[in-house]
Design a protein around this motif. Structure first.
Motif, PDB file in Angstrom:
ATOM      1  N   ARG A 186       0.828  -1.211   0.000  1.00 25.22           N
ATOM      2  CA  ARG A 186       0.000   0.000   0.000  1.00 25.22           C
ATOM      3  C   ARG A 186       0.861   1.259   0.000  1.00 25.22           C
ATOM      4  N   GLU A 187       2.008   1.182   0.635  1.00 23.85           N
ATOM      5  CA  GLU A 187       2.910   2.330   0.650  1.00 23.85           C
ATOM      6  C   GLU A 187       3.576   2.524  -0.705  1.00 23.85           C
ATOM      7  N   ARG A 188       3.934   1.443  -1.358  1.00 22.28           N
ATOM      8  CA  ARG A 188       4.734   1.531  -2.585  1.00 22.28           C
ATOM      9  C   ARG A 188       3.889   1.719  -3.846  1.00 22.28           C
ATOM     10  N   LYS A 189       2.696   1.154  -3.872  1.00 23.43           N
ATOM     11  CA  LYS A 189       1.880   1.206  -5.084  1.00 23.43           C
ATOM     12  C   LYS A 189       1.011   2.468  -5.086  1.00 23.43           C
ATOM     13  N   PRO A 190       0.811   3.057  -6.253  1.00 21.63           N
ATOM     14  CA  PRO A 190       0.008   4.291  -6.304  1.00 21.63           C
ATOM     15  C   PRO A 190      -1.451   4.020  -5.965  1.00 21.63           C
ATOM     16  N   ASP A 191      -2.046   4.945  -5.249  1.00 20.59           N
ATOM     17  CA  ASP A 191      -3.461   4.822  -4.894  1.00 20.59           C
ATOM     18  C   ASP A 191      -4.275   5.576  -5.951  1.00 20.59           C
ATOM     19  N   VAL A 192      -4.485   4.916  -7.079  1.00 21.65           N
ATOM     20  CA  VAL A 192      -5.202   5.535  -8.199  1.00 21.65           C
ATOM     21  C   VAL A 192      -6.479   4.745  -8.471  1.00 21.65           C
ATOM     22  N   PRO A 193      -7.510   5.415  -8.985  1.00 21.66           N
ATOM     23  CA  PRO A 193      -8.752   4.697  -9.287  1.00 21.66           C
ATOM     24  C   PRO A 193      -8.595   3.822 -10.524  1.00 21.66           C
ATOM     25  N   LEU A 194      -9.373   2.767 -10.579  1.00 25.71           N
ATOM     26  CA  LEU A 194      -9.371   1.911 -11.763  1.00 25.71           C
ATOM     27  C   LEU A 194     -10.021   2.653 -12.916  1.00 25.71           C
ATOM     28  N   ARG A 195      -9.292   2.754 -14.040  1.00 22.83           N
ATOM     29  CA  ARG A 195      -9.842   3.341 -15.256  1.00 22.83           C
ATOM     30  C   ARG A 195      -9.592   2.354 -16.391  1.00 22.83           C
ATOM     31  N   PRO A 196     -10.522   1.420 -16.622  1.00 25.95           N
ATOM     32  CA  PRO A 196     -10.339   0.390 -17.649  1.00 25.95           C
ATOM     33  C   PRO A 196     -10.594   0.937 -19.044  1.00 25.95           C
ATOM     34  N   LEU A 197      -9.650   1.746 -19.517  1.00 20.38           N
ATOM     35  CA  LEU A 197      -9.757   2.386 -20.823  1.00 20.38           C
ATOM     36  C   LEU A 197      -8.726   1.784 -21.768  1.00 20.38           C
ATOM     37  N   ARG A 198      -8.858   2.124 -23.057  1.00 16.55           N
ATOM     38  CA  ARG A 198      -7.888   1.683 -24.043  1.00 16.55           C
ATOM     39  C   ARG A 198      -7.432   2.882 -24.857  1.00 16.55           C
ATOM     40  N   GLY A 199      -6.141   2.997 -25.060  1.00  9.04           N
ATOM     41  CA  GLY A 199      -5.596   4.076 -25.864  1.00  9.04           C
ATOM     42  C   GLY A 199      -5.552   3.684 -27.327  1.00  9.04           C
ATOM     43  N   GLY A 200      -4.585   4.241 -28.047  1.00  8.31           N
ATOM     44  CA  GLY A 200      -4.480   3.953 -29.470  1.00  8.31           C
ATOM     45  C   GLY A 200      -3.477   2.867 -29.797  1.00  8.31           C
ATOM     46  N   GLY A 201      -2.934   2.210 -28.781  1.00  3.07           N
ATOM     47  CA  GLY A 201      -1.956   1.151 -28.987  1.00  3.07           C
ATOM     48  C   GLY A 201      -2.252  -0.026 -28.087  1.00  3.07           C
ATOM     49  N   PRO A 202      -1.266  -0.859 -27.813  1.00  2.00           N
ATOM     50  CA  PRO A 202      -1.487  -2.022 -26.952  1.00  2.00           C
ATOM     51  C   PRO A 202      -1.871  -1.626 -25.532  1.00  2.00           C
ATOM     52  N   THR A 203      -2.634  -2.483 -24.879  1.00  5.36           N
ATOM     53  CA  THR A 203      -3.090  -2.239 -23.513  1.00  5.36           C
ATOM     54  C   THR A 203      -2.258  -3.073 -22.545  1.00  5.36           C
ATOM     55  N   LEU A 204      -1.697  -2.422 -21.536  1.00  4.00           N
ATOM     56  CA  LEU A 204      -0.980  -3.106 -20.476  1.00  4.00           C
ATOM     57  C   LEU A 204      -1.807  -2.997 -19.202  1.00  4.00           C
ATOM     58  N   ILE A 205      -2.073  -4.137 -18.569  1.00  2.39           N
ATOM     59  CA  ILE A 205      -2.849  -4.173 -17.329  1.00  2.39           C
ATOM     60  C   ILE A 205      -1.924  -4.619 -16.202  1.00  2.39           C
ATOM     61  N   ARG A 206      -1.808  -3.789 -15.179  1.00  2.00           N
ATOM     62  CA  ARG A 206      -0.989  -4.118 -14.011  1.00  2.00           C
ATOM     63  C   ARG A 206      -1.952  -4.404 -12.865  1.00  2.00           C
ATOM     64  N   TYR A 207      -2.113  -5.672 -12.565  1.00  2.00           N
ATOM     65  CA  TYR A 207      -3.034  -6.113 -11.519  1.00  2.00           C
ATOM     66  C   TYR A 207      -2.257  -6.372 -10.242  1.00  2.00           C
ATOM     67  N   ILE A 208      -2.599  -5.637  -9.186  1.00  2.00           N
ATOM     68  CA  ILE A 208      -1.899  -5.794  -7.903  1.00  2.00           C
ATOM     69  C   ILE A 208      -2.773  -6.671  -7.011  1.00  2.00           C
ATOM     70  N   GLY A 209      -2.444  -7.946  -6.948  1.00  2.00           N
ATOM     71  CA  GLY A 209      -3.290  -8.903  -6.271  1.00  2.00           C
ATOM     72  C   GLY A 209      -3.114  -8.945  -4.764  1.00  2.00           C
ATOM     73  N   HIS A 210      -4.123  -9.504  -4.108  1.00  2.00           N
ATOM     74  CA  HIS A 210      -4.081  -9.682  -2.654  1.00  2.00           C
ATOM     75  C   HIS A 210      -3.320 -10.965  -2.334  1.00  2.00           C
ATOM     76  N   PRO A 211      -2.478 -10.966  -1.298  1.00  2.00           N
ATOM     77  CA  PRO A 211      -1.730 -12.185  -0.963  1.00  2.00           C
ATOM     78  C   PRO A 211      -2.606 -13.330  -0.476  1.00  2.00           C
TER      79      PRO A 211
END
Length: 284
Positions: A186-211
């Motif tokens: 929680r300290e290291r990862k950004p606290d940003v809202p989920l915005r499941p959008l797509r730009g004009g190129g490839p989509t990269l999804i970074r999923y930060i899972g629960h242990p």
């Protein structure tokens, strides 16, 4: 094709599970690339590899494998992006030694880089080599409100640049007290809202899972449905599974892979070298 991988390929704690017992560190990349089809190349954020290292990475991995290399911090976190176009181009040229294994590049902007610097970002994208795919991750909160998000997504579409989706919801439950690992994430990862959008190129999804892996079930099911739908129009999707307990990241890869297969999504398959069986077939 949809590609699935972790944030790293060299994690000693995987030996005996993801990697066979007795695996040496020099074998990590080779064995990783026989089970997963991409990796989030965070190592290049800290240091640009030598040409010899890039060539070695290429020889150790199948032609179907993809490295998604993060731009060096000297480029992304060194002030004006536009001023760093020459360094960015030199980095791309170096990584082109990977050949077809070179996947989309990954520009992670620092938390202080907000929408007031949109013109600087545009100048950088205008100078980016068009032959190299690129995706952008933003962290400043003002990008995540309509007045910042709308011009950003229009810019990415105009220059055919992908969007990096961050999903930190699994580790942000206010009712979950967590533990040392979770609180560190929680300290290291950004606290940003989920915005499941797509730009004009490839989509990269970074999923930060629960242990606690079971807590990921609703999120992974949601992502399996969304990614399967997205792939119908553009399957250039890279799923990177993170976990505060890095030992669990391959298990998250296994889980999302199974869910996508059940839905008939087009998933890239790991490819062993000729006459070489894939390692740890029971992972998937």
């Amino acid at each position: 094709m949809i590609r699935i991988g972790c944030a790293v390929w060299a994690y000693p704690g995987w030996v005996g599970d993801f990697f066979p017992p007795g695996t040496r560190s020099s074998e990590f990349l080779k064995l990783y690339s026989r089970q997963l089809t991409t990796v989030e190349g965070n190592t290049t954020f800290y240091a640009t590899p030598s040409s010899a290292t890039v060539a070695r990475w290429a020889t150790e991995t199948p032609a179907t494998f993809r490295f998604c290399c993060k731009l060096p911090r000297e480029v992304s976190h060194g002030g004006s992006l536009a001023a760093k176009v020459p360094q960015a181009r030199a980095f791309v040229e170096r990584m082109q030694g990977l050949g077809e294994r070179c996947g989309p590049f990954f520009l992670q902007l620092p938390p202080g880089y907000g929408p007031t610097r949109l013109a600087d970002l545009e100048r950088f994208l205008a100078g980016w080599p068009t032959e190299a795919a690129l995706a952008v991750e933003v962290r400043h909160p003002d990008w995540y409100v309509p007045v910042g998000e709308k011009p950003l997504m229009a810019l990415l579409d105009r220059y055919r640049i992908g969007w990096v989706v961050m999903d930190v919801r699994p580790i942000r439950d206010p009712d979950d007290p967590g533990g040392a690992l979770l609180n560190d994430a929680r300290e290291r990862k950004p606290d940003v809202p989920l915005r499941p959008l797509r730009g004009g190129g490839p989509t990269l999804i970074r999923y930060i899972g629960h242990p606690d892996l079971e807590r990921n079930d609703p999120f992974l099911e949601e992502w399996a449905a969304r990614v399967t739908e997205w792939a119908q129009t553009d399957p250039r999707i890279y799923l990177f599974m993170h976990c505060p307990d890095e030992a669990q990241s391959p298990r998250l890869c296994r889980d999302i892979t199974a869910r996508l297969r059940n839905r008939g999504a087009p998933i890239a398959e790991a490819e062993p070298k000729p006459n070489e069986p894939p390692a740890q077939l029971d992972l998937f």
